[in-house]
Design a protein around this motif. Structure first.
Motif, PDB file in Angstrom:
ATOM      1  N   ASP A 239       0.861  -1.168   0.000  1.00  0.00           N
ATOM      2  CA  ASP A 239       0.000   0.000   0.000  1.00  0.00           C
ATOM      3  C   ASP A 239       0.905   1.227   0.000  1.00  0.00           C
ATOM      4  O   ASP A 239       1.704   1.418   0.910  1.00  0.00           O
ATOM      5  CB  ASP A 239      -0.866  -0.064   1.277  1.00  0.00           C
TER       6      ASP A 239
ATOM      7  N   THR B  52      -3.743  -4.713  -6.807  1.00  0.00           N
ATOM      8  CA  THR B  52      -5.111  -4.661  -6.290  1.00  0.00           C
ATOM      9  C   THR B  52      -6.099  -4.906  -7.420  1.00  0.00           C
ATOM     10  O   THR B  52      -7.038  -5.700  -7.289  1.00  0.00           O
ATOM     11  CB  THR B  52      -5.380  -3.289  -5.640  1.00  0.00           C
TER      12      THR B  52
ATOM     13  N   LEU C 157     -10.250  -8.487  -2.258  1.00  0.00           N
ATOM     14  CA  LEU C 157      -9.029  -7.773  -1.877  1.00  0.00           C
ATOM     15  C   LEU C 157      -8.098  -8.662  -1.065  1.00  0.00           C
ATOM     16  O   LEU C 157      -6.890  -8.444  -1.010  1.00  0.00           O
ATOM     17  CB  LEU C 157      -9.397  -6.535  -1.047  1.00  0.00           C
TER      18      LEU C 157
ATOM     19  N   GLN D  97      -9.313   2.016   3.019  1.00  0.00           N
ATOM     20  CA  GLN D  97      -9.208   1.636   1.615  1.00  0.00           C
ATOM     21  C   GLN D  97     -10.297   2.327   0.804  1.00  0.00           C
ATOM     22  O   GLN D  97     -10.129   2.558  -0.372  1.00  0.00           O
ATOM     23  CB  GLN D  97      -9.294   0.121   1.478  1.00  0.00           C
ATOM     24  N   PHE D  98     -11.391   2.637   1.491  1.00  0.00           N
ATOM     25  CA  PHE D  98     -12.471   3.394   0.852  1.00  0.00           C
ATOM     26  C   PHE D  98     -12.805   4.575   1.756  1.00  0.00           C
ATOM     27  O   PHE D  98     -12.731   4.463   2.973  1.00  0.00           O
ATOM     28  CB  PHE D  98     -13.723   2.526   0.669  1.00  0.00           C
TER      29      PHE D  98
ATOM     30  N   GLU E  12     -15.880   5.675  -1.789  1.00  0.00           N
ATOM     31  CA  GLU E  12     -15.018   5.809  -2.967  1.00  0.00           C
ATOM     32  C   GLU E  12     -13.639   5.283  -2.645  1.00  0.00           C
ATOM     33  O   GLU E  12     -13.079   5.607  -1.589  1.00  0.00           O
ATOM     34  CB  GLU E  12     -14.986   7.279  -3.403  1.00  0.00           C
ATOM     35  N   GLN E  13     -13.115   4.473  -3.582  1.00  0.00           N
ATOM     36  CA  GLN E  13     -11.811   3.864  -3.328  1.00  0.00           C
ATOM     37  C   GLN E  13     -10.750   4.949  -3.221  1.00  0.00           C
ATOM     38  O   GLN E  13     -10.739   5.906  -3.999  1.00  0.00           O
ATOM     39  CB  GLN E  13     -11.452   2.866  -4.427  1.00  0.00           C
ATOM     40  N   GLU E  14      -9.885   4.796  -2.239  1.00  0.00           N
ATOM     41  CA  GLU E  14      -8.835   5.791  -2.056  1.00  0.00           C
ATOM     42  C   GLU E  14      -7.869   5.749  -3.241  1.00  0.00           C
ATOM     43  O   GLU E  14      -7.460   4.672  -3.680  1.00  0.00           O
ATOM     44  CB  GLU E  14      -8.055   5.504  -0.769  1.00  0.00           C
TER      45      GLU E  14
END
Lengths: 321, 299, 410
Positions: B74, B123, B133, B237-238, B295-297
């Protein structure tokens, strides 16, 4: 800003009467979506900043991890077995220091044990029994996620029948996972005749707030069992914490109730209980009851237990029959 | 010896990735050691794991101070003081990074030059192939195996060893498929060689711990409610995003947020503290008017 | 100077708490300590002490309450013994780690199994690594005095760790002897009220205490601070001892030297049985034997330098351990050996184990020890430990074994 939840209130009717001010701030190591933290945060809004949390070893020990604390009030970590005795020492010390003129009364604090179910139901029960027996004027907040969560979800005596834990796996000797039924801590506490005992759920914040407000008017042991859905241990997505908190109540698996001077009242009686399966399904810890084959016997046992419980509750007054 | 350090967040599967690599190496005949280290933190908090592969008995333990390969699950970990994934990297270290960025977009990472950074969107690979995930562990474990010169069959043996026996046959198959895709993705990259020389230890200065007064020397905290200094926003993550036009200012999200990461403004609109929000998405799930979306980061 | 009165060791301990003007006394009964808390309960009930007295549900709870009250800012006294000390042992580390001062009296009683009642020191020495300071008393007078000195030491900002004061069950706890009690006013001058600046619980000044410390480096720092505090206690104790001697006329050092000046042979002893050792020394002196005694009084911090200074150059030294660490031997012996290791003129050492479970040490047994000392002084190696267990005792035990239905070999 109201701080804390308007102390002049005896009870609240709407969410918007809950205090805006926070007394447990973010930035802690606790898992995202923790139901226990949600309940504690709401409780803290009633307790306010003049509070010392006396902690037993468990997940929430990580709330104050050096050099950070989320609390506006004080904190004392004790041991796993003796947080209630720690509360005794603190309460007694504050009382004697005030009596001897060494502490101004305005600087007194509420003494609140914060412990998980492993401490509450198992290793710390003796110390808590003693504190209630001695009539100690204190609060006890148990965040009950029905297992030893901090060590990775092993069975505690709060783990319900049918839940799989790391030490009660499903295997040739047990298709249900945990074979024992959960200890009835509410009744164990109530048998001590404390001033107040209640169950609370983070999904029922008005009920929770009102119970803390009511307890604030009472002296003696004020004991709370908080249903604490645990995404990490119960194996569901964290966004669903409030769902499982709600379903536990609506299926009747978790009864919202209180006992003042020993008299039990159910503070919320669902008009019609949903089947327990709605609560169980979707939680990884119960998946083996549904997959690969349905364990009808175990599911029926869980439903029967719930039905038997509610048969003893008056459906309109919520009083125990 | 080859020393591989995995950095991830709790829940990203880097412990499993380190074990996949360990098992793959073991199948390839290496002497192997793997171990995770996590603090008290949970899902979303930085953790690391170590794998060592050697031809001789391994006389090392615990943390890897000088890694040959660092695997970063990440990109946000790069800036996380609790993670510091580049610690101890030198000019001979390689970085394998999970990122949406193209390799060309990446700048050198400390002593590690651009040529030694290998990046891909694992990812996306995982989501495409397994729709989970959790499979990131497979993708990164296998890609690392390839970077160390292990064969596809050895890598697959590692994956098979480490996949949970509870997974359905279908999920097992999807993970194996992902392993093949991830291995292929890494196939163009050069293979990391064992270091031929051992660095001499650098002498450190030992210092006295002098007496401090009890105001200092006890593990107590006087800086009350300072935990927000420790940002937990990068656990996400979101992210929940408010669409104010749908918001009825009902307070539900504010009341539900376990973290106290949602405040109310003067008009009762929720304000998410993105420095702190861990991304549990309770607010998104609970909002009766769907005023929040997840919303996905993008980092 | 007030007149002397006859007090048991337990009563002396209770008087120590009373004179120290403790705020809080959590309690739990255990033989042979119980008389201490009974007296304090009576005084509290009659308003003779202002302290709050509370009976807890176990020693573990009692010590938690004690530490928590100290962390809240109160001066705390409590007492236990034997199994109770071990049952609460976890909490001893906790209290020391919180860096809060209190005085805990332990009345030594040998440990189960087999369960028994009389004294030896396995209980108190099991607490030697807890971070508590330890003062071991020989007389009832010393119990009172050590409690008062203990509070001064514990509450000193250069120290700030809790204190254990040890006295032997039966041989002191239930033994009356003359004790001079200092006046409360004089004690109040010597020991002013406790005003903590570092640890308290107050609504206006919140703090988090006992927090989790993750990571080896900060943990090392906090743990080593306890070592530093104990280092300081060695010198602070002497300052307090001097002041105590000036005010009250009784002088207590880290160790007590008895007829050591010209001694060729030395017995190292502690607690109540040290009195018996002193009597033997006096007897030997009448016989022209140059024997002295070194009494260990402060055991934590371990006064290694004072011990070494007292023992170097002697012909032979016997270390009496009224305890046993199975698999190792006496507990204090290796600590004393370590204190002497770097001394070029270190004496030959004899490890003696005696007085287990309160077993008497007779004059004849002391004579046997002396014989061994002469042998090792003349170069004979004696591999210890030497257990004090007589032929007569062996015969008596054999009889008991036979009564119990045990088949004994001839």
């Amino acid at each position: 800003m109201t701080s804390p939840t308007s102390p002049e209130l005896e009870s609240i009717q709407t969410l918007k009467q809950i205090a805006r001010e926070e007394f447990i701030l973010p930035g802690t190591s606790i898992c995202g979506g923790c139901g226990g933290l949600e309940a504690l945060r709401l409780a803290a809004k009633v307790l306010g900043p003049q509070t010392v949390f006396v902690n037993a070893a468990g997940c929430f020990t990580l709330l104050a991890t050096f050099p950070y604390t989320p609390f506006k009030g004080s904190w004392l970590y004790t041991t796993m077995a003796s947080a209630a005795a720690g509360a005794q020492g603190v309460r007694d010390a504050l009382d004697v220091l005030m009596a001897r003129g060494k502490l101004p009364a305005k600087d007194d604090v509420e003494v609140v044990v914060v412990a998980g179910d492993g401490s509450t139901y198992d290793i710390g029960l003796s110390a808590t029994s003693g504190a209630i027996f001695r009539g100690l004027n204190f609060w006890y907040f148990c965040y009950d996620n029905e297992s030893y969560g901090n060590t990775g979800m092993q069975m505690s005596s709060s783990t319900p029948y049918g839940a799989r834990t790391a030490t009660t796996p499903v295997g040739i000797h047990s298709q249900a996972g945990t074979e024992h039924g959960k200890k009835d801590m509410f009744e164990i506490w109530r048998a001590h005749r404390p001033a107040y005992v209640a169950t609370v759920s983070p999904r029922f914040p008005i009920d929770l707030t009102n119970k803390f407000l009511k307890a604030k008017t009472l002296r003696g042991a004020k004991l709370f069992l908080a249903h604490a859905p645990c995404p990490t241990g119960w194996l569901y997505d964290p966004e669903r914490t409030a769902d499982y908190a709600r379903l536990a109540v609506e299926t009747g698996m978790f009864a919202l109730k209180e006992a003042v001077d020993g008299v039990v009242t159910h503070t919320y009686v669902p008009r019609r209980h949903r089947p327990v399966e709605e609560y169980l399904q979707g939680q990884g810890r119960y998946r083996h009851l549904f997959e690969p084959t349905r364990n009808d016997a175990a599911l029926r046992q869980i439903q029967d237990q719930v039905d038997r419980y509610w048969a003893g509750v008056h459906e309109t007054t919520g009083a125990a029959r | 010896m080859l020393r591989i350090r995995f950095h991830g967040r709790g829940g990203q599967g880097m412990k499993t990735a380190s074990r996949i690599l360990g098992s793959a190496g073991f199948h390839a005949g290496w002497i192997v050691q793997d171990s995770p280290v996590y603090g008290a933190e949970r899902r979303g908090a930085p953790m690391s794991a170590f794998t060592r592969l050697a031809r001789e008995p391994i006389r090392e333990r615990g943390v890897i101070a000088s890694p040959d390969l660092v695997v970063i699950a990440d990109e946000t970990l790069l800036a996380d003081l609790a993670a510091q994934p580049l610690l101890g990297c030198d000019t001979r270290s390689t970085v394998l990074m999970n990122t949406r960025k193209q390799s060309a977009e990446l700048s050198p990472l400390g002593a590690v030059s651009r040529e030694a950074i290998f990046a891909a969107d694992f990812t996306a690979l995982a989501l495409e192939t397994t729709q989970s995930l959790a499979s990131l562990s497979v993708a990164l474990g296998v890609a690392a195996a390839r970077l160390l010169g292990l064969s596809l069959s050895e890598a697959l043996a590692g994956v098979t060893d480490e996949l949970s026996p509870h997974l359905s046959a279908e999920r097992q198959a999807k993970n194996v498929a992902l392993a093949q895709v991830a291995y292929a993705r890494a196939e163009g990259w050069p293979i990391i060689q064992e270091r031929q020389t051992t660095d001499s230890p650098t002498l450190v200065t030992l210092v006295e711990v002098a007496f401090d007064p009890p105001t200092v020397a006890a593990p107590s905290i006087y800086a009350i409610s300072n935990s927000p200094e420790r940002k937990t926003g990068n656990w996400r993550q979101f992210r929940p995003v408010l669409h104010a036009e749908l918001c009825t200012r009902c307070w539900i999200c504010f009341v539900r947020c376990p973290e106290a990461a949602i405040a109310l403004d003067a008009h009762d609109y929720p304000v998410v503290d993105y420095d702190q929000c861990k991304g549990c998405l309770l607010c998104v799930h609970e909002c009766p008017t769907h005023a929040f979306t997840a919303e996905q980061e993008v980092r | 100077m007030t007149a002397q009165q006859l007090l048991t060791g337990n009563a002396a301990a209770a008087w120590g708490a009373r004179l120290a003007d403790a705020d809080y006394i959590p309690a739990f009964p255990i033989t042979p300590q119980t008389e201490i808390i009974e007296l304090l309960a009576q005084w509290s009930a009659h308003g003779e002490v202002p302290a709050r007295f509370v009976t807890l549900d176990s020693e573990h709870s009692m010590l938690t309450a004690a530490g928590a009250a100290a962390a809240a800012g109160a001066r705390v006294f409590t007492a236990t013994s034997s199994q109770g000390l071990l049952y609460g042992c976890e909490v001893l580390y906790t209290i020391a780690g919180w860096r809060v001062p209190l005085v805990l009296v332990n009345v030594s009683r040998a440990l189960a199994s087999p369960i028994t009642l009389e004294a030896d020191h396995n209980d108190i020495l099991a607490a030697r690594d807890t971070g508590f300071l330890q003062i071991h008393a020989e007389t009832c007078q010393e119990i009172v005095d050590s409690i008062l000195m203990g509070y001064r030491l514990a509450e000193d900002e250069q120290v700030m760790v809790p204190v254990l004061v040890n006295l032997d069950g039966f041989t002191l706890s239930f033994t009356r002897e003359p004790v001079t009690l200092p006046s409360p006013a004089a004690v109040a001058e010597f020991l002013p009220a406790y005003h903590p600046r570092h640890a308290y619980i107050r609504g206006d000044k919140p703090m988090a205490q006992g927090t989790a410390v993750l990571g080896g480096a900060p943990y090392s720092y906090f743990r080593y601070q306890q070592q530093r505090a104990q280092d300081n206690a060695l010198t602070i104790h002497q300052t307090i001892a001097e002041e105590f001697a000036l005010r009250f006329g009784r002088r207590y050092d880290l160790v007590e030297s008895f007829q050591l000046d010209d001694a060729d042979y030395v017995l190292v002893m502690s607690n109540a049985f040290a009195s018996k050792g002193k009597a033997m020394v006096q007897w030997w002196r009448t016989q022209g034997r140059k024997v002295g005694l070194l009494r260990l009084r402060v055991v934590r911090p371990f006064p290694g330098a004072a011990i070494a200074a007292a023992l170097v150059g002697r012909k032979a030294v016997a270390v009496f351990d009224q305890n046993i660490a199975p698999g190792s031997g006496g507990i204090l012996y290796p600590e004393i050996a370590a204190a002497l290791y770097h001394e070029p003129r270190r004496p030959p050492l004899l490890s003696v184990i005696g007085g287990l479970g309160g077993k008497d040490i007779s004059a004849g047994e002391f004579e046997a020890v002396f014989q061994h000392l002469e042998r090792i002084a003349s170069g004979t190696t004696v591999i210890g430990p030497l257990l004090l267990y007589t032929q007569q005792e062996r015969d008596r035990v054999r009889t008991l074994l036979q009564i119990a239905g045990k088949e004994l070999s001839a």
